[in-house]
Enzyme design. Structure first.
Site, PDB file in Angstrom:
ATOM      1  N   GLY A 240       0.835  -1.198   0.000  1.00 55.37           N
ATOM      2  CA  GLY A 240       0.000   0.000   0.000  1.00 55.37           C
ATOM      3  C   GLY A 240       0.863   1.238   0.000  1.00 55.37           C
ATOM      4  O   GLY A 240       2.026   1.215  -0.428  1.00 55.37           O
ATOM      5  N   SER A 241       0.311   2.316   0.518  1.00 58.80           N
ATOM      6  CA  SER A 241       1.018   3.601   0.481  1.00 58.80           C
ATOM      7  C   SER A 241       2.190   3.626   1.466  1.00 58.80           C
ATOM      8  O   SER A 241       2.209   2.872   2.449  1.00 58.80           O
ATOM      9  CB  SER A 241       0.035   4.710   0.846  1.00 58.80           C
ATOM     10  OG  SER A 241      -0.497   4.449   2.128  1.00 58.80           O
ATOM     11  N   GLY A 245       2.761   2.094   5.211  1.00 59.07           N
ATOM     12  CA  GLY A 245       3.922   1.254   5.495  1.00 59.07           C
ATOM     13  C   GLY A 245       4.709   1.734   6.705  1.00 59.07           C
ATOM     14  O   GLY A 245       5.229   0.937   7.489  1.00 59.07           O
ATOM     15  N   GLU A 262       5.716  -3.409   0.738  1.00 61.69           N
ATOM     16  CA  GLU A 262       5.684  -3.102  -0.705  1.00 61.69           C
ATOM     17  C   GLU A 262       4.889  -1.815  -0.863  1.00 61.69           C
ATOM     18  O   GLU A 262       3.662  -1.834  -0.885  1.00 61.69           O
ATOM     19  CB  GLU A 262       4.977  -4.233  -1.471  1.00 61.69           C
ATOM     20  CG  GLU A 262       5.690  -5.558  -1.423  1.00 61.69           C
ATOM     21  CD  GLU A 262       6.908  -5.619  -2.337  1.00 61.69           C
ATOM     22  OE1 GLU A 262       7.176  -4.643  -3.069  1.00 61.69           O
ATOM     23  OE2 GLU A 262       7.588  -6.650  -2.304  1.00 61.69           O
ATOM     24  N   CYS A 296       1.594   0.703  -8.818  1.00 62.58           N
ATOM     25  CA  CYS A 296       2.755   1.146  -8.046  1.00 62.58           C
ATOM     26  C   CYS A 296       3.915   1.411  -8.983  1.00 62.58           C
ATOM     27  O   CYS A 296       4.799   2.209  -8.689  1.00 62.58           O
ATOM     28  CB  CYS A 296       3.115   0.119  -6.997  1.00 62.58           C
ATOM     29  SG  CYS A 296       3.247  -1.534  -7.671  1.00 62.58           S
TER      30      CYS A 296
HETATM   31  P1  NAD Z   1      -3.435   2.271   1.380  1.00 62.37           P
HETATM   32  O1  NAD Z   1      -2.122   2.461   2.032  1.00 62.37           O
HETATM   33  O2  NAD Z   1      -4.469   3.287   1.540  1.00 62.37           O
HETATM   34  O3  NAD Z   1      -4.090   0.881   1.868  1.00 62.37           O
HETATM   35  C1  NAD Z   1      -3.449  -0.364   1.666  1.00 62.37           C
HETATM   36  C2  NAD Z   1      -3.955  -1.360   2.680  1.00 62.37           C
HETATM   37  O4  NAD Z   1      -3.435  -1.022   3.961  1.00 62.37           O
HETATM   38  C3  NAD Z   1      -5.472  -1.401   2.835  1.00 62.37           C
HETATM   39  O5  NAD Z   1      -5.864  -2.749   2.970  1.00 62.37           O
HETATM   40  C4  NAD Z   1      -5.701  -0.621   4.116  1.00 62.37           C
HETATM   41  O6  NAD Z   1      -6.884  -0.970   4.794  1.00 62.37           O
HETATM   42  C5  NAD Z   1      -4.478  -1.008   4.921  1.00 62.37           C
HETATM   43  N1  NAD Z   1      -4.068  -0.063   5.975  1.00 62.37           N
HETATM   44  C6  NAD Z   1      -4.021   1.278   5.893  1.00 62.37           C
HETATM   45  N2  NAD Z   1      -3.553   1.799   7.049  1.00 62.37           N
HETATM   46  C7  NAD Z   1      -3.296   0.766   7.874  1.00 62.37           C
HETATM   47  C8  NAD Z   1      -2.808   0.655   9.207  1.00 62.37           C
HETATM   48  N3  NAD Z   1      -2.487   1.737   9.923  1.00 62.37           N
HETATM   49  N4  NAD Z   1      -2.669  -0.582   9.744  1.00 62.37           N
HETATM   50  C9  NAD Z   1      -2.986  -1.679   9.040  1.00 62.37           C
HETATM   51  N5  NAD Z   1      -3.468  -1.639   7.772  1.00 62.37           N
HETATM   52  C10 NAD Z   1      -3.618  -0.428   7.190  1.00 62.37           C
HETATM   53  O7  NAD Z   1      -3.115   2.032  -0.183  1.00 62.37           O
HETATM   54  P2  NAD Z   1      -4.121   1.938  -1.422  1.00 62.37           P
HETATM   55  O8  NAD Z   1      -4.679   3.286  -1.716  1.00 62.37           O
HETATM   56  O9  NAD Z   1      -5.061   0.787  -1.257  1.00 62.37           O
HETATM   57  O10 NAD Z   1      -3.115   1.506  -2.595  1.00 62.37           O
HETATM   58  C11 NAD Z   1      -2.316   2.381  -3.312  1.00 62.37           C
HETATM   59  C12 NAD Z   1      -0.894   2.392  -2.795  1.00 62.37           C
HETATM   60  O11 NAD Z   1      -0.348   1.074  -2.790  1.00 62.37           O
HETATM   61  C13 NAD Z   1       0.032   3.193  -3.685  1.00 62.37           C
HETATM   62  O12 NAD Z   1       0.890   3.949  -2.872  1.00 62.37           O
HETATM   63  C14 NAD Z   1       0.815   2.123  -4.431  1.00 62.37           C
HETATM   64  O13 NAD Z   1       2.064   2.543  -4.929  1.00 62.37           O
HETATM   65  C15 NAD Z   1       0.939   1.067  -3.399  1.00 62.37           C
HETATM   66  N6  NAD Z   1       1.221  -0.243  -3.988  1.00 62.37           N
HETATM   67  C16 NAD Z   1       2.497  -0.738  -3.893  1.00 62.37           C
HETATM   68  C17 NAD Z   1       2.805  -1.951  -4.484  1.00 62.37           C
HETATM   69  C18 NAD Z   1       4.201  -2.507  -4.414  1.00 62.37           C
HETATM   70  O14 NAD Z   1       4.359  -3.686  -4.671  1.00 62.37           O
HETATM   71  N7  NAD Z   1       5.204  -1.726  -4.081  1.00 62.37           N
HETATM   72  C19 NAD Z   1       1.810  -2.689  -5.146  1.00 62.37           C
HETATM   73  C20 NAD Z   1       0.518  -2.158  -5.206  1.00 62.37           C
HETATM   74  C21 NAD Z   1       0.245  -0.934  -4.617  1.00 62.37           C
END
Ligand code: NAD
Length: 509
Positions: A240-241, A245, A262, A296
């Protein structure tokens, strides 16, 4: 719209709290509603996992681990092989659901399921190759080797933009390694998770294996926190973001658990004087507008040699004019919607920041409205001339905004490419061997992925996938990424009749 794929996946119900993902759980009071960004319609509702239900899921997972870890790895591989077969059978409806719930093109939806199938095949082979090394002992009559054991419960937290593939990269590897998985999918794509879970449960049932080998928990970050704070979950793999992370990494580290992160990218392509413009065009345009800029690995920056700058700008502007924006399930469409209206606001905010910084738009952006765009999630891909050090350029905006940057020599191009906090994917377009090797050398790209004459977007499952710096340092999928899902044990066996101590230490009694 024809939504037969929902029926084929057994997901044709809209009642609140319909889906829990586990047979042993009944619906709770609160539910998550999934609306499609394609047409704004409600697709279905998923029960938000309560704390009590989470406890039940973990207990089932712990019990299942005791059975699963005893199964020989190649037999676990056989279960994963069967799942790959089920995915082949359901590739069409699952790909359509991915496209409809997330908004990516149908080709990409099917492509995601194909990636799941590929990782299953990879994991099947891997199930016979979880090798440890053997070392020469310094003591006579001793044998020393290492072996790999499963960790236990692997928590998987995933993002909306790869609603099925990222789970499978993690889970198929973790499963052949002997772990059991608990998946907290994105709250924006919960039905994709339920569909994958239901298909996996089919395989477990057919083989008389416990349900707890693979589970889902549903909800937003609060449900994710159940996993990150739980010492019974030795590894949390979170995609995720960068913002997420940093929180997840800290929370898991506080209990000395392991995390595999990731996170976001800010990917660039360097376009050199010798670049083949046909390759540049496809690589850059697909990289920037594919998945509406919500990968990503999406291309966010083009670093163009000053001698090519005007030409590349012209070619890109004319290519953007031909882009068709609309229903991603229509094969003639190039660009689908953003995930939701909050993402549209982020896109608009970024555009106004570019303007405030003095950026000039080569192709203007804007939000689309009218017939076909009723969900309010459709935007125009745009291109702006910018400077690398602007705050907005340093930041990952998850939308189709492409920044053009100019360079004079290759050293400057590499410095610009590396001059962002993220380190996921990078590319150079060149027919000059020296430039290519310079880019790949130790003083070249600082990213986890560095390509030559390929864009930044997309990756094959055979390679280890992930990035450096604020991308989090994790590696998933191919190569030896499986080691993240196991614990290493060093074993020394004394088959002599004495007990010599290491380092020549004498301890006579
Ligand atoms: P996001 O960070 O908003 O959410 C991702 C996940 O994390 C969701 O399931 C969310 O519920 C969970 N989450 C959020 N805060 C949390 C916390 N404090 N504790 C536990 N879980 C939590 O991201 P998004 O908007 O769903 O996705 C887009 C982002 O993901 C972009 O930044 C993108 O670059 C990244 N991404 C990275 C990769 C990679 O492999 N590097 C792959 C896909 C997406």
């Amino acid at each position: 719209m024809q939504k037969d794929f929902l029926r084929k996946l057994g997901l044709k119900a809209k009642n609140p709290g319909t889906w829990t993902g586990q047979e042993h759980l009944s619906g709770s009071a609160r539910s998550l509603q999934s609306h499609s960004p394609v047409d704004g319609e409600l697709i279905g509702s998923v029960t938000i996992t309560t704390r009590e239900q989470y406890e039940q899921v973990i207990l089932r997972a712990q019990e299942a681990f005791l059975v699963w870890r005893q199964m020989p790895a190649p037999k676990r591989g056989e279960i994963v092989r069967q799942y790959g077969e089920v995915l082949r059978e359901y590739k069409d409806p699952l790909g359509r659901l991915v496209s409809y719930e997330m908004g990516k093109s149908l080709q990409e939806g099917w492509g995601e399921v194909q990636e799941m199938i590929d990782i299953c095949d990879f994991a099947v082979g891997l199930s016979r190759q979880l090798y440890g090394l053997s070392m020469h002992s310094e003591r006579p009559g001793h044998r020393m080797y290492e072996q790999w054991h499963p960790l236990g419960i692997v928590g998987i937290i995933s993002a909306f933009n790869f609603p099925v593939a990222v789970w499978s990269w993690n889970s198929m590897l973790a499963l052949v390694c002997g772990d059991v998985c608990v998946w907290k999918a994105s709250e924006k794509t919960p039905l994709c998770a339920i569909a994958c879970q239901n298909l996996f449960q089919k395989v477990l049932k057919a083989n008389n294996l416990p349900e707890g080998i693979s589970s889902v928990v549903n909800g937003d970050y609060k449900v994710g926190e159940y996993l990150t704070k739980d010492a019974r979950v030795p590894l949390v793999s979170a995609t995720g973001s960068t913002r997420m992370g940093k929180i997840v990494g800290r929370t898991v580290a506080e209990r000395l658990g392991r995390s595999l992160l990731e996170l976001g990218g800010n990917n660039a392509i360097i376009i050199t004087p010798s670049a083949d413009l046909k390759i540049v065009l496809t690589g850059a345009v697909f990289g920037a507008v594919g998945t509406a800029g919500q990968r990503c690995t999406s291309t966010r920056r083009l670093i163009i040699h000053e001698s090519q700058y005007e030409e590349v700008k012209k070619v890109l502007a004319s290519a953007y004019k031909q882009l068709r924006i609309g229903d991603p399930l229509d094969p003639n469409i190039h660009v689908g919607p953003l995930i939701d209206t909050a993402a549209v606001e982020n896109y608009q905010h970024a555009i106004s920041e570019v303007k405030k910084s003095g950026g000039k738009f080569v192709v203007e952006g804007g939000v689309l409205s009218g017939p076909g765009y009723e969900s309010g999630c459709y935007v125009k891909p745009c291109i702006a001339e910018a400077k690398n050090d602007w705050a907005i350029v340093q930041h990952e905006t998850f939308a189709p905004i492409l920044y053009l940057l100019k360079y004079k020599d290759i050293e400057e191009a590499i410095a610009i490419q590396n001059g962002v906090p993220q380190g996921l994917s990078s590319a150079i377009m060149t027919n000059n061997l020296r430039e290519a090797e310079r880019f790949l050398s130790v003083a070249g790209s600082d990213c986890g992925i560095a390509n030559v004459n390929i864009g930044t977007s997309g990756a094959e499952i055979g390679g280890a996938f992930g990035g450096e710096k604020e991308t989090g340092g994790g590696r998933e999928s191919g190569s030896d990424s499986w080691k993240a899902y196991m614990r290493r044990q060093t074993n020394t066996i004394n088959y002599s009749e004495t007990i010599p101590l290491a380092q020549g230490i004498k301890f006579d009694l």
